[in-house]
Write an enzyme that holds these catalytic residues in place. Sequence first.
Site, PDB file in Angstrom:
ATOM      1  CE  LYS A 129      51.563   0.531  72.395  1.00 40.61           C
ATOM      2  NZ  LYS A 129      51.770  -0.341  71.205  1.00 40.61           N
TER       3      LYS A 129
ATOM      4  CE  LYS B  20      52.473   2.005  76.321  1.00 44.44           C
ATOM      5  NZ  LYS B  20      53.520   0.980  76.528  1.00 44.44           N
TER       6      LYS B  20
ATOM      7  NE  ARG C 137      58.667  -8.919  72.903  1.00 38.57           N
ATOM      8  CZ  ARG C 137      58.381  -8.550  71.660  1.00 38.57           C
ATOM      9  NH1 ARG C 137      58.610  -9.374  70.653  1.00 38.57           N
ATOM     10  NH2 ARG C 137      57.855  -7.360  71.438  1.00 38.57           N
TER      11      ARG C 137
ATOM     12  NE  ARG D 123      62.727  -5.531  73.446  1.00 38.56           N
ATOM     13  CZ  ARG D 123      61.465  -5.429  73.020  1.00 38.56           C
ATOM     14  NH1 ARG D 123      61.172  -5.597  71.753  1.00 38.56           N
ATOM     15  NH2 ARG D 123      60.477  -5.221  73.866  1.00 38.56           N
TER      16      ARG D 123
ATOM     17  NE  ARG E 289      61.096   6.327  70.193  1.00 39.43           N
ATOM     18  CZ  ARG E 289      60.953   6.678  68.924  1.00 39.43           C
ATOM     19  NH1 ARG E 289      59.823   6.399  68.296  1.00 39.43           N
ATOM     20  NH2 ARG E 289      61.924   7.272  68.281  1.00 39.43           N
TER      21      ARG E 289
ATOM     22  CG  ASP F 288      57.387  -5.842  74.898  1.00 40.73           C
ATOM     23  OD1 ASP F 288      58.033  -6.865  74.585  1.00 40.73           O
ATOM     24  OD2 ASP F 288      56.955  -5.032  74.066  1.00 40.73           O
TER      25      ASP F 288
ATOM     26  CD  GLU G 148      53.607  -2.681  73.712  1.00 42.02           C
ATOM     27  OE1 GLU G 148      53.603  -3.527  72.791  1.00 42.02           O
ATOM     28  OE2 GLU G 148      53.911  -1.493  73.544  1.00 42.02           O
TER      29      GLU G 148
ATOM     30  CG  ASN H 203      54.429  -7.507  71.834  1.00 42.85           C
ATOM     31  OD1 ASN H 203      54.192  -6.580  71.075  1.00 42.85           O
ATOM     32  ND2 ASN H 203      55.065  -7.320  72.992  1.00 42.85           N
TER      33      ASN H 203
END
Length: 315
Positions: free
Chosen positions: A125, A160, A210, A225, A233, A273, A281, A283
């Site tokens: 993050k 978050k 993603r 997503r 979410r 993301d 984000e 990842n």
Amino acid sequence: MKLLFVADPLEAFKVYKDTTFSMMREAQRRGHSVAACEPRHLSWRSGGPVHASVREIRLTGSDEDWFAETASPTLALNEFDAVLMRKDPPFDPEYFYATHLLEQAEREGARVFNSPRSLRDHPEKLAVMEFPRFVAPTLVTRDPQEVRRFHAEHQDIILKPLDGMGGMGIFRVGPDGLNLGSITETLNRHGDTTIMVQRFVPEIVQGDKRVLVIGGQPVPFSLARIPQGSEVRGNLAAGGKGVAQPLTARDREIAQALGPVLAARGLLLVGLDVIGDYLTEINVTSPTCFQEIHQQAGFDVPAMFIDALEAAMAA
């Protein structure tokens, strides 16, 4: 090549969607040998190399008994051509210690992907803060008063934890500020824990995308997503629906800007993301979505990954 995957227990793999499984399958198809271990199997005795109790396996082609274990030797990690760190989050103390063992293995001649040092240096993050031109207004703090000021400025916000995964612990607070104090106290544990606060991006209704970057190059399709029902979410673990779609111009701009930078740091595989036009984000631990993109869009992501791995080993 002789490959070692450091991953979760093989028996826990959901092979119909597991990205590590798809990597193993493509590697075996090309004639590479596959072995696996868990981080708990790594060991280092003074005066000797980092080694692991590994499971040499052969994929069977079945979805149920999907692998056969052919041998269980204890081997030094530098006896493998490549070691792939694919342990899922959380990035807890044991994960942290595993990166130190893997970095020692690198000093002994092992090739490890993603780079253990870069795994530590890129908290998923916080890493976005290095690239502010792609990020929605974001605050990282322990101070509840800073959170209140941020909310007063932006009105609709997401809070978050920095160590969350799969959508865990994500809260939205709208203009009325309902429960902002309670949510902040819960997440930052009365000031003991740092949290992230971001301006809400309404394009989440179109999906949390993603975007995979392999060897510095973007995969031409993302997996959006999409949140279901009243859920905010989009994470698949939180019930989001995954839909493969071509990269937008903005997706590609972000991926092409970050890809070479991150690849130069030893990050062979990255999952960006993106919500709307904003990076949320980066990842690096065990990015997923290979199989969903391959199945829906027809683009062979596992083949692109093994191509990149082979190229990295030849460099």
